[in-house]
Enzyme design. Sequence first.
Site, PDB file in Angstrom:
ATOM      1  N   LYS A  85       2.048  -3.918   8.719  1.00  0.00           N
ATOM      2  CA  LYS A  85       3.180  -2.998   8.680  1.00  0.00           C
ATOM      3  C   LYS A  85       4.436  -3.720   9.127  1.00  0.00           C
ATOM      4  O   LYS A  85       4.461  -4.350  10.185  1.00  0.00           O
ATOM      5  CB  LYS A  85       2.930  -1.789   9.586  1.00  0.00           C
ATOM      6  CG  LYS A  85       4.059  -0.768   9.533  1.00  0.00           C
ATOM      7  CD  LYS A  85       3.673   0.531  10.230  1.00  0.00           C
ATOM      8  CE  LYS A  85       4.729   1.599  10.031  1.00  0.00           C
ATOM      9  NZ  LYS A  85       4.334   2.889  10.637  1.00  0.00           N
ATOM     10  N   ASP A 139       2.320  13.006  15.751  1.00  0.00           N
ATOM     11  CA  ASP A 139       2.543  13.131  14.304  1.00  0.00           C
ATOM     12  C   ASP A 139       1.200  13.197  13.585  1.00  0.00           C
ATOM     13  O   ASP A 139       1.010  12.584  12.538  1.00  0.00           O
ATOM     14  CB  ASP A 139       3.379  11.966  13.770  1.00  0.00           C
ATOM     15  CG  ASP A 139       3.935  12.244  12.366  1.00  0.00           C
ATOM     16  OD1 ASP A 139       4.006  13.437  11.987  1.00  0.00           O
ATOM     17  OD2 ASP A 139       4.286  11.282  11.657  1.00  0.00           O
ATOM     18  N   LEU A 158       0.819  -1.206   0.000  1.00  0.00           N
ATOM     19  CA  LEU A 158       0.000   0.000   0.000  1.00  0.00           C
ATOM     20  C   LEU A 158       0.852   1.254   0.000  1.00  0.00           C
ATOM     21  O   LEU A 158       0.461   2.283  -0.535  1.00  0.00           O
ATOM     22  CB  LEU A 158      -0.932   0.018   1.216  1.00  0.00           C
ATOM     23  CG  LEU A 158      -2.032  -1.043   1.249  1.00  0.00           C
ATOM     24  CD1 LEU A 158      -2.744  -1.015   2.593  1.00  0.00           C
ATOM     25  CD2 LEU A 158      -3.019  -0.819   0.112  1.00  0.00           C
ATOM     26  N   GLY A 159       2.010   1.170   0.637  1.00  0.00           N
ATOM     27  CA  GLY A 159       2.880   2.333   0.708  1.00  0.00           C
ATOM     28  C   GLY A 159       4.076   2.051   1.585  1.00  0.00           C
ATOM     29  O   GLY A 159       4.187   0.994   2.213  1.00  0.00           O
ATOM     30  N   SER A 160       4.992   2.999   1.617  1.00  0.00           N
ATOM     31  CA  SER A 160       6.185   2.847   2.447  1.00  0.00           C
ATOM     32  C   SER A 160       6.609   4.209   2.954  1.00  0.00           C
ATOM     33  O   SER A 160       6.280   5.241   2.368  1.00  0.00           O
ATOM     34  CB  SER A 160       7.321   2.188   1.659  1.00  0.00           C
ATOM     35  OG  SER A 160       7.652   2.960   0.524  1.00  0.00           O
ATOM     36  N   GLY A 161       7.343   4.204   4.061  1.00  0.00           N
ATOM     37  CA  GLY A 161       7.822   5.436   4.665  1.00  0.00           C
ATOM     38  C   GLY A 161       9.194   5.232   5.264  1.00  0.00           C
ATOM     39  O   GLY A 161       9.858   4.214   5.011  1.00  0.00           O
ATOM     40  N   GLY A 162       9.606   6.202   6.069  1.00  0.00           N
ATOM     41  CA  GLY A 162      10.940   6.161   6.627  1.00  0.00           C
ATOM     42  C   GLY A 162      11.208   4.964   7.507  1.00  0.00           C
ATOM     43  O   GLY A 162      12.340   4.492   7.603  1.00  0.00           O
ATOM     44  N   SER A 213       7.151  -0.455   5.648  1.00  0.00           N
ATOM     45  CA  SER A 213       6.208  -0.604   4.543  1.00  0.00           C
ATOM     46  C   SER A 213       4.893  -1.166   5.065  1.00  0.00           C
ATOM     47  O   SER A 213       4.868  -1.904   6.048  1.00  0.00           O
ATOM     48  CB  SER A 213       6.778  -1.552   3.484  1.00  0.00           C
ATOM     49  OG  SER A 213       7.987  -1.041   2.949  1.00  0.00           O
TER      50      SER A 213
END
Length: 342
Positions: free
Chosen positions: A90, A198, A69-73, A76
């Site tokens: 996650k 956040d 679906l997506g990835s970040g720092g 994923s």
Amino acid sequence: MPSPLSLCRYLPRELSPSVDSRSCSIPLVAPRKAGKLFLGTTPPRAPGLPRRLAWFSIDWEQVCLMHRLGSGGFGSVYKATYHGVPVAIKQVNKCTKDLRASQRSFWAELNIARLRHDNIVRVVAASTRTPEDSNSLGTIIMEFGGNVTLHQVIYGATRSPEPLSCREQLSLGKCLKYSLDVVNGLLFLHSQSILHLDLKPANILISEQDVCKISDFGCSQKLQDLRCRQSPHHIGGTYTHQAPEILKGEIATPKADIYSFGITLWQMTTREVPYSGEPQYVQYAVVAYNLRPSLTGAVFTASLTRKTLQNIIQNCWEARALQRPGAELLQRDLKAFRGALG
């Protein structure tokens, strides 16, 4: 993440929110039929494990990864099924530059592991078990409710084949509805002595039932942990939404989340980006010169009623934390404003 299904109705009792801290070695993710991915099998639980630890595990044979679906720092997120129920999984990466930050992010996600609220993403299970040779500290299984974030709705960037119309989706009434969802979630978190730290549109998910849920707790903190620290502690997050006291390295309070909500509400009502310019200059101006996004648009000045919205946002991003409303007062003000609009 929000889910169209009640996971409690479909998952066995032992699969309630959990953390599996045992070491393990399981097979690499391997492709199977229909293009889906399976995490393979794991060794059986050691005999004699105390009954109280029965839910400290993930049944890996029931995990079926579908697509990213997506990835970040810090990791994923994948769409998956768990015991046949749609979920999001996650995987938190091992950040070679800052391993401690990766570890903090993983455990921070579990601050809400036993919490239940309609406007908070629910953790189904978690484990430090990872596939062999993977660059992962652990796995977290969460409820799933679609691909849409508030950020995508605001700025019109969704994965839907039929793009959302921001003006249709975010009328003032809709903004207030979403705002109350988020504030209800914050009120619950703060009542449990948890700070999100956040909060921003990208971390707010919108379910198929049009309910906002706060997600991504990788920067979250427990109030008692913050109070025990004798020295300033770096808090991650997004600089455009961080309160001045956080940018100055001071101890966080629930009012930091209220500040972030103020920026988020401004984004919903204007559909604009908060700041432009280099991050370090923006951060300095927020602290030293009380820089905030503009409130001069017609959406804030068209009528006395709209001025109320301006006041709500200004109160949320006051420079001094003590001058900002708490989540309970903010909830009351938003309800009163919605009532005044009819």
